[in-house]
Write an enzyme that holds these catalytic residues in place. Structure first.
Site, PDB file in Angstrom:
ATOM      1  N   ARG A   8      -8.318  84.220  43.337  1.00  0.00           N
ATOM      2  CA  ARG A   8      -7.766  82.946  42.846  1.00  0.00           C
ATOM      3  C   ARG A   8      -6.302  82.749  43.237  1.00  0.00           C
ATOM      4  O   ARG A   8      -5.805  81.629  43.309  1.00  0.00           O
ATOM      5  CB  ARG A   8      -7.900  82.933  41.318  1.00  0.00           C
ATOM      6  CG  ARG A   8      -7.645  81.589  40.675  1.00  0.00           C
ATOM      7  CD  ARG A   8      -7.927  81.653  39.179  1.00  0.00           C
ATOM      8  NE  ARG A   8      -7.051  82.588  38.507  1.00  0.00           N
ATOM      9  CZ  ARG A   8      -7.441  83.470  37.570  1.00  0.00           C
ATOM     10  NH1 ARG A   8      -8.694  83.533  37.195  1.00  0.00           N
ATOM     11  NH2 ARG A   8      -6.561  84.281  37.014  1.00  0.00           N
ATOM     12  N   TYR A  35      -2.007  55.295  42.561  1.00  0.00           N
ATOM     13  CA  TYR A  35      -3.442  55.547  42.727  1.00  0.00           C
ATOM     14  C   TYR A  35      -4.123  55.528  41.340  1.00  0.00           C
ATOM     15  O   TYR A  35      -3.683  56.241  40.423  1.00  0.00           O
ATOM     16  CB  TYR A  35      -3.591  56.906  43.409  1.00  0.00           C
ATOM     17  CG  TYR A  35      -4.996  57.418  43.576  1.00  0.00           C
ATOM     18  CD1 TYR A  35      -5.905  56.758  44.396  1.00  0.00           C
ATOM     19  CD2 TYR A  35      -5.411  58.581  42.930  1.00  0.00           C
ATOM     20  CE1 TYR A  35      -7.190  57.249  44.563  1.00  0.00           C
ATOM     21  CE2 TYR A  35      -6.686  59.079  43.096  1.00  0.00           C
ATOM     22  CZ  TYR A  35      -7.578  58.396  43.910  1.00  0.00           C
ATOM     23  OH  TYR A  35      -8.851  58.887  44.073  1.00  0.00           O
ATOM     24  N   ASP A  88       3.421  60.875  45.769  1.00  0.00           N
ATOM     25  CA  ASP A  88       2.105  60.928  46.402  1.00  0.00           C
ATOM     26  C   ASP A  88       2.298  60.436  47.834  1.00  0.00           C
ATOM     27  O   ASP A  88       2.499  59.247  48.079  1.00  0.00           O
ATOM     28  CB  ASP A  88       1.116  60.050  45.632  1.00  0.00           C
ATOM     29  CG  ASP A  88      -0.320  60.216  46.156  1.00  0.00           C
ATOM     30  OD1 ASP A  88      -0.487  60.452  47.374  1.00  0.00           O
ATOM     31  OD2 ASP A  88      -1.256  60.096  45.353  1.00  0.00           O
ATOM     32  N   LYS A 105      -8.069  63.113  52.741  1.00  0.00           N
ATOM     33  CA  LYS A 105      -7.944  61.937  53.598  1.00  0.00           C
ATOM     34  C   LYS A 105      -7.687  62.370  55.042  1.00  0.00           C
ATOM     35  O   LYS A 105      -8.569  62.833  55.723  1.00  0.00           O
ATOM     36  CB  LYS A 105      -6.861  61.002  53.049  1.00  0.00           C
ATOM     37  CG  LYS A 105      -7.026  60.711  51.536  1.00  0.00           C
ATOM     38  CD  LYS A 105      -8.262  59.906  51.212  1.00  0.00           C
ATOM     39  CE  LYS A 105      -8.634  59.865  49.737  1.00  0.00           C
ATOM     40  NZ  LYS A 105      -7.638  59.450  48.795  1.00  0.00           N
TER      41      LYS A 105
HETATM   42  C1  LIG Z   1      -7.724  59.587  47.397  1.00  0.00           C
HETATM   43  C2  LIG Z   1      -6.360  59.672  46.830  1.00  0.00           C
HETATM   44  C3  LIG Z   1      -6.030  60.645  45.887  1.00  0.00           C
HETATM   45  C4  LIG Z   1      -7.029  61.588  45.311  1.00  0.00           C
HETATM   46  O1  LIG Z   1      -7.629  62.404  46.249  1.00  0.00           O
HETATM   47  P1  LIG Z   1      -9.108  63.030  46.023  1.00  0.00           P
HETATM   48  O2  LIG Z   1      -9.153  64.127  46.982  1.00  0.00           O
HETATM   49  O3  LIG Z   1     -10.065  61.919  46.259  1.00  0.00           O
HETATM   50  O4  LIG Z   1      -9.170  63.523  44.579  1.00  0.00           O
HETATM   51  C5  LIG Z   1      -4.729  60.694  45.448  1.00  0.00           C
HETATM   52  N1  LIG Z   1      -3.804  59.823  45.895  1.00  0.00           N
HETATM   53  C6  LIG Z   1      -4.086  58.867  46.786  1.00  0.00           C
HETATM   54  C7  LIG Z   1      -3.023  57.942  47.244  1.00  0.00           C
HETATM   55  C8  LIG Z   1      -5.380  58.742  47.274  1.00  0.00           C
HETATM   56  O5  LIG Z   1      -5.668  57.771  48.148  1.00  0.00           O
END
Ligand SMILES: *Cc1c(COP(=O)(O)O)cnc(C)c1O
Length: 391
Positions: free
Chosen positions: A57, A110, A182, A207
């Protein structure tokens, strides 16, 4: 070293791995020690923050290969993997907060990050105030003595407001708060958060880093000053990510520069084409010169990804559905950053609290993939024909 080179060399050590190009995939829970002395030595080194194998972990050379590469690209000190982007957002916040603290959150955040604030942080006595993403230096009036985090996301999810992060960071730091960002939209290639006053940067690796729509991944990077807090927060909460997913993320990362350049080029072409359509009210893409945040984008960003929104002229639900339902190359679905194009409808008026959003002009978010833009334009054109037929 330039980013394109960093993407290729960072986090890899073939010489330590029989000459094999990619990082090995270690599946590990138990780690065996040859003696009590070795066990104690490794745990001591780990407690000092060293990358030492001590328990599955806590990380392995597989996780470090991705973490080290992302930390280098973001321009931060070190990174920690999480099992999804949302887990990264949630645990980044949680690691720095305690009961009685105050968090300033952009109204354009988000959606699921907003839900975490409203439905989890609130239960632990943490106060959250949403602010207008365009607030800039006005953030000063919202800072309180107990403000611990100012959270930014630029451009905003769905609505693409650009934030003046250096201005916000300057005020936050003077007040003793940290800036958490973010940074998923730009990826570590097109925005360098630590050059602009950010202390903690979050990537939904799901992403563009993964890039192939097949893995959930989150990565948080911090400056040296804030690393031990983040790492402790992740470790105490048992956060890590599975080795096969980490492997796929570091594999995706190697081609990020070529993919992202193409996403940018394709995205801008489609955005400009949409701007010329009669059916379109406005295009929300910060690289377009008439976007209200264009100057901030030009000043602070190194490129644009393939994600943006546009607003249709006032139209019926049926017309919006006619446009979206039969698109052939644009899949209808959440997430983005893979090689393929996507379309989704959003209604920001349903969740905004610090700012009002007028949904008279329906908002459609596109992710522009790596297909030929000629084909994408034909697909969207046919969508507008269907839209006009029922408008
Ligand atoms: C998709 C997304 C997230 C979350 O990511 P996941 O891997 O889907 O949990 C966080 N911030 C932004 C800006 C996103 O587009």
């Amino acid at each position: 070293m330039k980013d394109e080179t960093k993407l290729v060399v960072s986090g890899r050590d073939p010489e330590a791995n029989f000459g094999i190009v990619n990082a090995p995939v270690y599946h590990a829970s138990t780690i065996l020690y040859s003696s009590l002395a070795e066990l104690q030595q490794r745990h001591k080194e780990r407690a000092e923050g060293k990358q030492v194998v001590s328990y599955g972990r806590m990380g392995t050379p597989t996780t470090w290969s991705l973490e080290d590469a992302v930390a280098e690209l973001e321009g931060g000190y070190r990174s920690q993997v999480f099992p999804s982007g949302l887990a990264a957002c949630a645990h980044a916040m949680q690691s720095f907060l305690k009961a009685g603290d105050h968090l300033l959150m952009t109204d354009s955040v988000y959606g699921p990050s907003r839900n975490f604030c409203d439905q989890v942080l609130s239960r632990f006595g943490i106060e959250v105030t949403y602010y207008d993403p365009l607030i800039g230096t006005g953030i000063k009036d919202l800072i309180r003595p107990n403000t611990r985090i100012v959270y930014v996301e630029s451009p905003g999810s769905q609505t693409f407001e650009m934030q003046d992060i250096p201005a916000i960071a300057d005020i936050a730091h003077k007040a003793g708060a940290i800036v958490m960002m973010d940074n998923t939209w730009a990826s570590p290639l097109f925005y360098k958060p630590f050059d602009h006053g950010v202390d903690v940067s979050i990537q939904a690796g799901t992403k563009y880093i993964v890039g192939h729509s097949d893995v959930m991944m989150g990565i948080v990077t911090t400056s040296e000053e804030h690393w031990s807090t983040l790492q402790a927060g992740a470790n105490l909460a048992g956060q890590t990510a599975g080795p096969d997913d980490v492997y796929l993320a570091q594999r995706g990362l190697r081609t990020l520069s070529v993919r992202l350049k193409q996403h940018m080029e394709n995205g801008i072409r489609i955005a400009e084409w949409l701007k010329g359509r009669d059916e379109v009210h406005s295009v929300l893409h910060p690289a377009l010169s008439d976007h209200p945040g264009h100057n901030l984008w030009k000043r602070d960003f190194l490129g644009a990804s393939g994600l943006f929104s546009f607003r249709l002229k006032a139209s019926s639900k049926q017309a919006v559905a006619a446009f979206m339902d039969d698109l052939e190359l644009f899949g209808m679905g959440y997430s983005w950053g893979g090689y393929e194009s996507l379309v989704i409808y959003a209604d920001p008026s349903s969740y905004r609290t610090a700012t009002k959003w007028d949904n008279t002009n329906p908002l459609i978010r596109l992710h522009i993939g790596l297909e030929s833009t000629d084909d994408l334009i034909s697909d969207l054109s046919a969508g507008f024909d269907r839209f006009n037929a029922v408008k």
